[in-house]
Design an enzyme around this catalytic site. Structure first.
Site, PDB file in Angstrom:
ATOM      1  N   ARG A  61       0.842  -1.185   0.000  1.00 48.33           N
ATOM      2  CA  ARG A  61       0.000   0.000   0.000  1.00 48.33           C
ATOM      3  C   ARG A  61       0.884   1.245   0.000  1.00 48.33           C
ATOM      4  O   ARG A  61       1.850   1.341   0.775  1.00 48.33           O
ATOM      5  CB  ARG A  61      -0.916   0.027   1.230  1.00 48.33           C
ATOM      6  CG  ARG A  61      -1.988  -1.058   1.252  1.00 48.33           C
ATOM      7  CD  ARG A  61      -3.053  -0.800   0.199  1.00 48.33           C
ATOM      8  NE  ARG A  61      -4.128  -1.786   0.273  1.00 48.33           N
ATOM      9  CZ  ARG A  61      -4.151  -2.917  -0.415  1.00 48.33           C
ATOM     10  NH1 ARG A  61      -3.129  -3.209  -1.228  1.00 48.33           N
ATOM     11  NH2 ARG A  61      -5.165  -3.751  -0.303  1.00 48.33           N
ATOM     12  N   ARG A 119      -7.351  27.023  -1.793  1.00 50.74           N
ATOM     13  CA  ARG A 119      -6.727  25.710  -1.745  1.00 50.74           C
ATOM     14  C   ARG A 119      -6.477  25.241  -3.174  1.00 50.74           C
ATOM     15  O   ARG A 119      -7.408  24.933  -3.914  1.00 50.74           O
ATOM     16  CB  ARG A 119      -7.626  24.717  -1.001  1.00 50.74           C
ATOM     17  CG  ARG A 119      -7.780  25.025   0.475  1.00 50.74           C
ATOM     18  CD  ARG A 119      -6.443  25.047   1.191  1.00 50.74           C
ATOM     19  NE  ARG A 119      -6.571  25.169   2.644  1.00 50.74           N
ATOM     20  CZ  ARG A 119      -5.539  25.252   3.480  1.00 50.74           C
ATOM     21  NH1 ARG A 119      -4.305  25.257   2.997  1.00 50.74           N
ATOM     22  NH2 ARG A 119      -5.755  25.353   4.774  1.00 50.74           N
ATOM     23  N   ALA A 146      -6.159  26.313  11.283  1.00 46.55           N
ATOM     24  CA  ALA A 146      -5.537  24.992  11.384  1.00 46.55           C
ATOM     25  C   ALA A 146      -4.104  25.073  10.889  1.00 46.55           C
ATOM     26  O   ALA A 146      -3.723  26.015  10.184  1.00 46.55           O
ATOM     27  CB  ALA A 146      -6.322  23.961  10.571  1.00 46.55           C
ATOM     28  N   LEU A 199      -0.150  22.503  10.403  1.00 46.31           N
ATOM     29  CA  LEU A 199       0.611  21.271  10.543  1.00 46.31           C
ATOM     30  C   LEU A 199       1.324  21.205  11.887  1.00 46.31           C
ATOM     31  O   LEU A 199       1.720  22.225  12.457  1.00 46.31           O
ATOM     32  CB  LEU A 199       1.652  21.169   9.432  1.00 46.31           C
ATOM     33  CG  LEU A 199       1.145  21.066   7.994  1.00 46.31           C
ATOM     34  CD1 LEU A 199       2.322  21.158   7.030  1.00 46.31           C
ATOM     35  CD2 LEU A 199       0.378  19.787   7.794  1.00 46.31           C
ATOM     36  N   GLU A 231      -1.492  28.554  15.889  1.00 45.75           N
ATOM     37  CA  GLU A 231      -2.232  28.682  14.638  1.00 45.75           C
ATOM     38  C   GLU A 231      -3.382  29.677  14.767  1.00 45.75           C
ATOM     39  O   GLU A 231      -3.666  30.432  13.839  1.00 45.75           O
ATOM     40  CB  GLU A 231      -2.767  27.319  14.194  1.00 45.75           C
ATOM     41  CG  GLU A 231      -1.697  26.336  13.756  1.00 45.75           C
ATOM     42  CD  GLU A 231      -0.949  26.780  12.509  1.00 45.75           C
ATOM     43  OE1 GLU A 231      -1.475  27.632  11.766  1.00 45.75           O
ATOM     44  OE2 GLU A 231       0.163  26.271  12.277  1.00 45.75           O
ATOM     45  N   GLU A 247      -3.361  32.771  12.202  1.00 38.20           N
ATOM     46  CA  GLU A 247      -4.356  32.825  11.134  1.00 38.20           C
ATOM     47  C   GLU A 247      -5.557  33.698  11.464  1.00 38.20           C
ATOM     48  O   GLU A 247      -6.268  34.124  10.557  1.00 38.20           O
ATOM     49  CB  GLU A 247      -4.833  31.407  10.797  1.00 38.20           C
ATOM     50  CG  GLU A 247      -3.744  30.541  10.196  1.00 38.20           C
ATOM     51  CD  GLU A 247      -4.282  29.273   9.561  1.00 38.20           C
ATOM     52  OE1 GLU A 247      -5.476  28.975   9.744  1.00 38.20           O
ATOM     53  OE2 GLU A 247      -3.502  28.595   8.872  1.00 38.20           O
ATOM     54  N   PRO A 291      -8.088   8.218   5.835  1.00 42.08           N
ATOM     55  CA  PRO A 291      -7.309   7.085   6.344  1.00 42.08           C
ATOM     56  C   PRO A 291      -6.983   6.020   5.313  1.00 42.08           C
ATOM     57  O   PRO A 291      -6.120   5.173   5.567  1.00 42.08           O
ATOM     58  CB  PRO A 291      -8.204   6.511   7.447  1.00 42.08           C
ATOM     59  CG  PRO A 291      -9.581   6.962   7.106  1.00 42.08           C
ATOM     60  CD  PRO A 291      -9.419   8.303   6.465  1.00 42.08           C
ATOM     61  N   GLY A 292      -7.632   6.054   4.155  1.00 36.14           N
ATOM     62  CA  GLY A 292      -7.279   5.103   3.107  1.00 36.14           C
ATOM     63  C   GLY A 292      -6.059   5.512   2.303  1.00 36.14           C
ATOM     64  O   GLY A 292      -5.501   4.696   1.566  1.00 36.14           O
ATOM     65  N   GLU A 299      -2.581  11.198   8.063  1.00 34.87           N
ATOM     66  CA  GLU A 299      -2.871  12.463   8.741  1.00 34.87           C
ATOM     67  C   GLU A 299      -3.917  12.298   9.836  1.00 34.87           C
ATOM     68  O   GLU A 299      -5.041  11.867   9.597  1.00 34.87           O
ATOM     69  CB  GLU A 299      -3.362  13.517   7.753  1.00 34.87           C
ATOM     70  CG  GLU A 299      -3.644  14.854   8.441  1.00 34.87           C
ATOM     71  CD  GLU A 299      -4.077  15.942   7.491  1.00 34.87           C
ATOM     72  OE1 GLU A 299      -4.214  17.091   7.940  1.00 34.87           O
ATOM     73  OE2 GLU A 299      -4.259  15.655   6.292  1.00 34.87           O
ATOM     74  N   GLU A 349      -1.988  32.381   2.858  1.00 33.48           N
ATOM     75  CA  GLU A 349      -2.473  32.926   4.133  1.00 33.48           C
ATOM     76  C   GLU A 349      -2.680  34.435   4.072  1.00 33.48           C
ATOM     77  O   GLU A 349      -3.481  34.981   4.833  1.00 33.48           O
ATOM     78  CB  GLU A 349      -1.511  32.582   5.267  1.00 33.48           C
ATOM     79  CG  GLU A 349      -1.529  31.107   5.658  1.00 33.48           C
ATOM     80  CD  GLU A 349      -0.679  30.836   6.878  1.00 33.48           C
ATOM     81  OE1 GLU A 349       0.040  31.772   7.313  1.00 33.48           O
ATOM     82  OE2 GLU A 349      -0.731  29.716   7.402  1.00 33.48           O
TER      83      GLU A 349
END
Length: 229
Positions: free
Chosen positions: A51, A78, A90, A92, A107, A111, A129-130, A134, A159
């Site tokens: 995978r 985005r 939000a 990382l 954050e 922001e 999740p596939g 994250e 930003e």
């Protein structure tokens, strides 16, 4: 009593399930995250399965709720989806050793130019999740105040175009259900906040609650990892 292998609806939940990992290697190394190829087996002696997935450092997000029962949304471009999205603050978790709550507060300041005095964990998510590791923790922030002017963050790139909007929580819920908000973190957080409000915010976890699902809390599964199934 439930039959063996059947879970009771009361207290059910996701669980860790390490499988035998044979190999793991980065097939692409990017500026922020890598693509990894793992070979593993679901059962002892089972076939090897390969995978590819994004190895992600994880992230935190903040659902801000003010004394007027309004939530803060921010509009940001985005590029992968070529859209301006209404989101929540939000970022990382890419600062080594940074506390999760400290990252969320950072954050929020960067922001939204805001501080908060009351913090709770609202929800924990895997966003895809596939295909990605994250993990996202969303905090509920209340007791809002401004960042001192001399501490304001200089926003750059996407930003720099951020636009804030205070929206009644019920109106934000309607926007989610009508398909006007597509950000998974914003949609999930808004709906969770609505439910939490109906419960008087009782039962929300403390901001310092453990987060075992975050990638930094996983040990590397050795070739001899304990199997399930």
């Amino acid at each position: 009593m439930p039959a063996p292998g059947v879970h009771s609806p009361a207290g059910f939940g996701d669980e860790q399930s390490p499988r035998r990992l044979h190999t793991s290697a980065a097939v692409y190394q990017g500026r922020i995250w890598d693509v990894v190829r793992d070979e593993f087996s679901l059962t002892e002696g089972g076939e090897r399965i390969a995978r590819d997935y994004i190895r992600h450092p994880g992230a935190v997000a903040v659902l801000v709720l003010n004394e007027k029962d309004q939530v803060l949304l921010i509009r940001q471009y985005r590029h992968p989806v070529r859209m301006l999205l209404w989101e929540i603050p939000a970022g990382l978790l890419d600062e080594e050793g940074e506390d999760f709550l400290d990252a969320a507060a950072r954050e929020l300041a960067e922001e939204a130019d805001l501080t908060a005095t009351r913090w709770n964990v609202l929800i924990d998510l895997f966003l895809s999740p596939g295909s990605s590791s994250e993990a996202l923790r969303v905090y509920l922030a209340r007791g809002i105040g401004p960042v001192p002017e001399h501490e304001l963050h200089l926003r750059t790139h996407e930003e720099a175009e951020i636009e804030p909007l205070w929206v009644d929580l019920d109106d934000a819920v309607a926007a989610v259900l009508e398909g006007r908000i597509h950000s998974p973190s914003a949609a999930a957080a808004v709906l969770a906040a609505r439910v939490a409000r109906e419960r008087g915010f009782d039962g929300l976890r403390p901001a310092s609650s453990p987060w075992p699902e975050h990638p930094s809390r996983h040990s590397t599964w050795p070739n001899g990892a304990v199997l399930r199934g």
